[in-house]
Write a protein that holds these residues in place. Structure first.
Motif, PDB file in Angstrom:
ATOM      1  N   THR A 220       0.733  -1.337  -0.031  1.00  0.00           N
ATOM      2  CA  THR A 220       0.097   0.016  -0.065  1.00  0.00           C
ATOM      3  C   THR A 220       0.785   1.174   0.012  1.00  0.00           C
ATOM      4  O   THR A 220       0.744   2.176  -0.476  1.00  0.00           O
ATOM      5  CB  THR A 220      -0.803  -0.013   1.134  1.00  0.00           C
ATOM      6  N   SER A 221       1.846   1.121   0.755  1.00  0.00           N
ATOM      7  CA  SER A 221       2.824   2.208   0.795  1.00  0.00           C
ATOM      8  C   SER A 221       3.640   2.650  -0.462  1.00  0.00           C
ATOM      9  O   SER A 221       3.896   3.632  -0.933  1.00  0.00           O
ATOM     10  CB  SER A 221       3.895   2.227   1.955  1.00  0.00           C
ATOM     11  N   HIS A 223       2.268   1.869  -3.253  1.00  0.00           N
ATOM     12  CA  HIS A 223       1.242   2.633  -3.979  1.00  0.00           C
ATOM     13  C   HIS A 223       1.235   4.007  -3.966  1.00  0.00           C
ATOM     14  O   HIS A 223       1.117   4.821  -4.970  1.00  0.00           O
ATOM     15  CB  HIS A 223      -0.152   1.987  -3.946  1.00  0.00           C
ATOM     16  N   SER A 224       1.153   4.264  -2.683  1.00  0.00           N
ATOM     17  CA  SER A 224       1.161   5.960  -2.377  1.00  0.00           C
ATOM     18  C   SER A 224       2.546   6.646  -2.913  1.00  0.00           C
ATOM     19  O   SER A 224       2.588   7.684  -3.415  1.00  0.00           O
ATOM     20  CB  SER A 224       0.969   5.928  -0.766  1.00  0.00           C
ATOM     21  N   ALA A 252      -4.207  -3.959  -3.347  1.00  0.00           N
ATOM     22  CA  ALA A 252      -3.141  -2.687  -3.097  1.00  0.00           C
ATOM     23  C   ALA A 252      -3.381  -1.633  -4.180  1.00  0.00           C
ATOM     24  O   ALA A 252      -2.721  -0.853  -4.481  1.00  0.00           O
ATOM     25  CB  ALA A 252      -1.937  -2.699  -2.851  1.00  0.00           C
TER      26      ALA A 252
END
Ligand code: SAM
Length: 272
Positions: A220-221, A223-224, A252
């Motif tokens: 997820t991180s 992705h950000s 994600a």
């Protein structure tokens, strides 16, 4: 056999040369350590941890420098990986037009091109990096992937490595390959906080050839941290784990672009 592969990768991480596998026996050659007894003890603990429940029997034999260096060099040769030729400094490969020659001597850091996961990440990088890209190399080891990204034309590469010994080797390799000006090497454990600070939404490419247990909680991180349309390269994953890793990547919000398989190792290029 996974335990074999993990122990073989561990030998390379500890600084061993190309690992020969004959039946149940793995053989590798090491530069002479300052304190042989201590090196043997610590290496055993690390290798046994990698072997999981499989009990290891480790024999160390110290050979004359001359013999050792011949054996060590015998195991390594220039290797073609996609558009890259990865070579130790004592070999003189004959590159084809358009080849990128990466010169690396084996030290303590992982990443000489002798492991399938590194080769998979190199092949996927060649597909993912465009000139001027901002690239993050997670767990840079010897620096091989950061060097490759710079050679493909990345404008800036942030190479993060948690192991201080590997950093020194990576610094030497960046200079040897003439890319130190475009690669920023940092001593850091990559975690969600690091990724937020490193640049939310700014990377065009993130490459991470580390264990699946490290990768999964970071998806997820990642992705950000990627810009819209950014690419994520994952490596260090066994084929058996690819299904669950793809499910986690999809959750994600990544889409699969390309898969890379060599032996039992799986890697993937995903898009944000
Ligand atoms: C399998 S090696 C890969 C080295 C090189 N990138 C390659 O592809 O050959 C993984 C490296 O990641 C480092 N590492 C593992 N987890 C990390 C993390 N969370 N942050 C930074 N480095 C990490 C290890 O110390 C090791 O050098």
């Amino acid at each position: 056999m996974p335990a074999h592969d993990d122990v073989a990768a561990g030998l390379v991480t500890l600084g061993g040369s190309a690992v020969q596998v004959v039946g149940e026996t793995l053989t590798s050659y090491f530069p002479p350590p300052d304190d042989a007894a201590r090196f043997g003890r610590e290496a055993f603990v690390r290798l046994q941890a990698l072997a999981g429940g499989t009990p290891l029997h480790v024999d160390w034999r110290w050979e004359q420098d001359q013999d050792w260096s011949i054996e060590w060099r015998r195991g390594l040769r220039p290797r073609r990986v996609g558009p890259f030729v990865v070579t130790p400094s004592w070999c003189k490969p004959e590159p084809l037009p358009g080849d990128h020659v990466i010169t690396l001597d084996p030290e303590m850091a992982f990443g000489t091109g002798e492991h399938a996961t590194t080769r998979g990440a190199l092949r996927l990088l060649a597909e993912a990096v465009a000139p001027g890209d901002h690239v993050l190399d997670v767990g840079s080891g010897s620096g091989i992937l950061a060097i490759a990204a710079a050679m493909l034309g990345a404008g800036h590469v942030l190479a993060a490595e948690a192991d201080g010994d590997a950093l020194e080797n990576a610094g030497d390799n960046l200079r040897r390959n003439g890319v130190a000006g475009r690669v920023e090497l940092v001593h850091a454990l990559v975690d969600p906080d690091f990724l937020r600070r490193a640049g939310d939404g700014t990377f065009q490419v993130i490459v991470a050839n580390v264990l699946s247990g490290v990768l999964r909680p970071l998806l997820t991180s990642f992705h950000s941290a990627l810009a819209p349309g950014g690419r994520l390269i994952l490596g260090g994953i066994l084929q058996d784990e690819s299904g669950s890793m793809l499910d986690a990547a999809s959750a994600a919000r990544f889409a699969l672009c390309t898969e890379d398989v060599e032996d039992e190792w799986w890697g993937a290029l995903l898009t944000r």
